[in-house]
Scaffold this active site. Structure first.
Site, short mmCIF file in Angstrom:
data_model
loop_
_atom_site.label_atom_id
_atom_site.label_comp_id
_atom_site.label_asym_id
_atom_site.label_seq_id
_atom_site.Cartn_x
_atom_site.Cartn_y
_atom_site.Cartn_z
N HIS A 10 0.85 -1.19 0.00
CA HIS A 10 0.00 0.00 0.00
C HIS A 10 0.89 1.24 0.00
CE1 HIS A 10 -2.85 3.06 1.22
NE2 HIS A 10 -3.82 2.22 0.84
N GLU A 40 -4.11 1.95 -7.24
CA GLU A 40 -4.46 3.05 -6.34
C GLU A 40 -3.56 4.25 -6.62
OE1 GLU A 40 -6.70 1.62 -2.65
OE2 GLU A 40 -4.57 1.71 -2.14
#
Ligand code: PGA
Length: 247
Positions: free
Chosen positions: A91, A161
């Site tokens: 992430h 993302e």
């Protein structure tokens, strides 16, 4: 579709966690979508182990190490033992905190070796006119996947993302056409890295300011298989609306 709720560090309160789990379980009985809850590790342990519902659980991160004298590390084995099925790897908020491409690849290896389904996050910090963001995403995918066994690579879920779209509101999220183009590009890169035609089956998710106001358009116009949702997933009303919008 897969709806993954990344609680990040928004939830540190048992009452709120219970509410969110209860809502997700209720929604899971009414939707054909798969719901994955991704709480902070101690809360994950409280809910995932005794879970018998259609909701699945995941971890936000794992250690790149295998275990031993490493105080504070949470290994993939320990996460697996907690009852988790999925784990987020790479992430941008972990990369920002120091996860290099090598560390991300090692975490991916640990996840796969312990039977967890990794959700590998990739995404550029800004868009430029020369397409450098494309080579950046290609490099993130390649550096993480290349060290894995060819047959293990098929198990990885990719979450696109873009950092510039994270933590804002629906109006700041990616435009649907840009998302469609990016998903196509990611699938092209995956086709080079995965055996045979298996990349066609790889799940590609989108994350970054997904809210009830844009989830349906994003889902309808691009070839995504689901969403990784941050802030809107810890607001009970918004989360229920997100699942309902996709149902
Ligand atoms: P956001 O976060 O939905 O709050 O933009 C998404 C993510 O970082 O996974």
């Amino acid at each position: 579709m897969l709806i993954a709720a990344n609680w990040k560090a928004y939830v540190g309160d048992l009452g709120k966690a219970r509410t969110l789990v209860r809502i997700a379980k209720r929604l899971s009985r009414k939707t054909k979508n798969d719901i994955v809850l991704i709480p902070p590790a101690p809360l994950l342990g409280m809910f995932a182990g005794k879970n018998k519902s259609a909701v699945s659980f995941g971890a936000q991160d794992i250690s790149s190490l295998t275990g031993g004298a490493e105080t504070g590390e949470v290994t993939a084995a320990a996460i697996k033992a907690s009852g988790a099925t999925y784990v987020i790897v790479g992430h941008s908020e972990r990369r920002r905190a120091g996860d290099t491409p090598t560390v991300v690849a090692e975490k991916l290896t640990r996840a796969l070796a312990n039977g967890l389904i990794p959700v590998l996050c990739v995404g550029e910090s800004e868009r430029d006119g020369e397409g450098r963001y494309l080579s950046f995403v290609r490099e993130q995918l390649t550096s993480a996947l290349r060290p894995q066994d060819a047959k293990e690579r098929k198990k990885v879920i990719v979450a696109y993302e873009p950092i510039w779209a994270i933590g804002k509101t629906a109006t700041d999220a990616i435009l649907v056409n840009d998302l469609a183009e990016m998903v196509l590009y990611i699938r092209k890169v995956l086709a080079e890295l995965l055996p045979g035609k298996t990349s066609a089956r790889t799940f590609v998710l989108y994350g970054g300011s997904v809210e009830p106001g844009n989830i349906r358009d994003l889902a309808a116009t691009s070839d995504v298989d689901g969403f990784l949702i941050g802030h809107a997933s810890v607001d009970p009303r918004m989360f229920a609306a997100l699942v309902t919008e996709l149902s």
